[in-house]
Design an enzyme around this catalytic site. Sequence first.
Site, PDB file in Angstrom:
ATOM      1  N   GLU A 100       3.540  -4.305  12.454  1.00  0.00           N
ATOM      2  CA  GLU A 100       2.638  -3.177  12.212  1.00  0.00           C
ATOM      3  C   GLU A 100       1.502  -3.736  11.368  1.00  0.00           C
ATOM      4  OE1 GLU A 100       0.505  -0.653  11.069  1.00  0.00           O
ATOM      5  OE2 GLU A 100       1.981  -0.031   9.591  1.00  0.00           O
TER       6      GLU A 100
ATOM      7  N   ASN B 110       0.809  -1.234   0.000  1.00  0.00           N
ATOM      8  CA  ASN B 110       0.000   0.000   0.000  1.00  0.00           C
ATOM      9  C   ASN B 110       0.840   1.282   0.000  1.00  0.00           C
ATOM     10  OD1 ASN B 110       0.727  -0.671   2.615  1.00  0.00           O
ATOM     11  ND2 ASN B 110      -1.156   0.087   3.529  1.00  0.00           N
TER      12      ASN B 110
ATOM     13  N   GLU C  93       7.428   2.366  15.139  1.00  0.00           N
ATOM     14  CA  GLU C  93       8.313   2.794  14.060  1.00  0.00           C
ATOM     15  C   GLU C  93       8.444   4.306  14.115  1.00  0.00           C
ATOM     16  OE1 GLU C  93       6.422   0.497  10.578  1.00  0.00           O
ATOM     17  OE2 GLU C  93       8.436  -0.310  10.876  1.00  0.00           O
TER      18      GLU C  93
ATOM     19  N   CYS D 278      -3.647   1.339   6.636  1.00  0.00           N
ATOM     20  CA  CYS D 278      -3.925   0.762   7.953  1.00  0.00           C
ATOM     21  C   CYS D 278      -4.461   1.821   8.919  1.00  0.00           C
ATOM     22  CB  CYS D 278      -2.676   0.099   8.507  1.00  0.00           C
ATOM     23  SG  CYS D 278      -1.229   1.139   8.403  1.00  0.00           S
TER      24      CYS D 278
ATOM     25  N   LYS E 189      12.229  -7.839   1.941  1.00  0.00           N
ATOM     26  CA  LYS E 189      11.323  -8.528   1.010  1.00  0.00           C
ATOM     27  C   LYS E 189      10.097  -7.652   0.792  1.00  0.00           C
ATOM     28  CE  LYS E 189       7.769 -11.017   0.964  1.00  0.00           C
ATOM     29  NZ  LYS E 189       7.185 -10.500  -0.296  1.00  0.00           N
TER      30      LYS E 189
END
Length: 448
Positions: free
Chosen positions: A224, A126, A428, A258, A149
Amino acid sequence: MIEPATERVLEEVPRASVQDADAAVQRASEAFPRWRALAAAERAQLMLEISRAVRERLEPLAVLEARNAGKPISDARGEISMVADVFRYYAGAPERLLGQTIPVAGGVDMTFREPLGVVALITPWNFPLAIASWKLAPALAAGNTVVLKPAELTPLTALELARIASQAGLPDGVMSVVAGRGSDVGEHLVCHPDVAKVAFTGSTEVGRRIGALAAQQIKRLTLELGGKSANVIFADADLEAAALSAPSAVFGNAGQDCCARSRILVQRSALDRFLGLMESAVKRLRVGDPLDEATQMGPLISAAHRERVSGYLQDGAPVAFRGQAPEGPGYWFAPTVLAPVSNDDRAAREEIFGPIACVIPFEDEAEAITLANDTIYGLSGSIWTRDVGRALRVARAIDSGVLSVNSNTSVRVQTPFGGFKQSGIGRELGPHALEHYTELKNVFVATG
Ligand code: NDP
């Protein structure tokens, strides 16, 4: 790679294998001793070089992101600019990874923040490069080496960043990108004995699986995950501001966010006025070609995802009003508002990850808090009121990691971001991210 706005092939990328992942981990393991031992100022300088190089290539990176993820070009520019900012911000970290001295008997006691080693980063489609940078920059700044990744659907900007970082002087093996499938390459990285930590952003379902796998080795983990955030609007708020900004707070990135404020809680006495104002704002939303400067919302990421999102409009969903969307090729879905919705309805409980908002009425402050907290998630949210005491009471009472008052913002480079409950573990961005990429070591020196 398929372009979501046209359904045409954008680029072909070889799919990385488990063997490629092993090779990347080995290169990262070999690079780690020299990277951690590099003078802090030199590590800082390299981070600044990467920041500068990303900013120099802002436009081509933004176009690539807009086309691959189907997001408006103006949003993509903001995200790539943030990537440059994140590297700049964490360039300040290597020289400021401070320890403490602690008064004890018989000697001197001190703490150090040590890097973990090889860190695997697994990221979603996203906000592809932005979310990758939230992990890459603090991990590298703290002296770790990384294997990233990216999501299978959107690896292009991450692959480009690896080239940019290498040209900027990042030593070989310090940062590798393996564009493979989550189910094999992703899981392999999580289970790899030489990977010290996993930092993951994605669905709560995959987060649970990664948590279970990581537990086998007591592996460090940052998760997250999903959200079902509440946008709580009291009758005393600036209703116009709240209603006019509510659409972008849930339909931004086509709802694939999110932090989407997908449950709009409105005090009943203000409900009719709020819905009237919001309807005109939703009808004005420009949905279309991501590369058009005027576009505010693009398509969904894939045909399969559009199918999933459409499922929430079946079974007599109470559609109050919808915006527009183009016809023809592309995974288009018109922004949709459901009202009134009960907080027990499926659309109000599950993360839709698409442009569908639920409007849920409430009577008073106590009920607003109960409804806001009645979810397995706790990532983000907003409170709209002119009463500063109420704003703070409600902000303290909502179990959520990132709240804003009279605003719908969630993410800043300088401030911690992450979730309560099943929205995740760890934080984060800001100064706090560094704690999750280091181990605290205590050393006592006897002075007797
Ligand atoms: P996933 O959680 O499936 O994927 C996120 C990342 O994890 C991708 O890189 C994916 O790889 C990888 N992955 C998938 N399975 C595994 C596994 N078993 N082990 C290790 N890595 C794995 O999210 P999706 O992208 O499919 O989106 C599905 C839902 O997730 C959304 O509808 C939304 O609810 C939520 N989501 C939340 C995000 C957030 O920001 N919190 C972001 C994206 C999604 P691959 O691409 O190859 O599958």
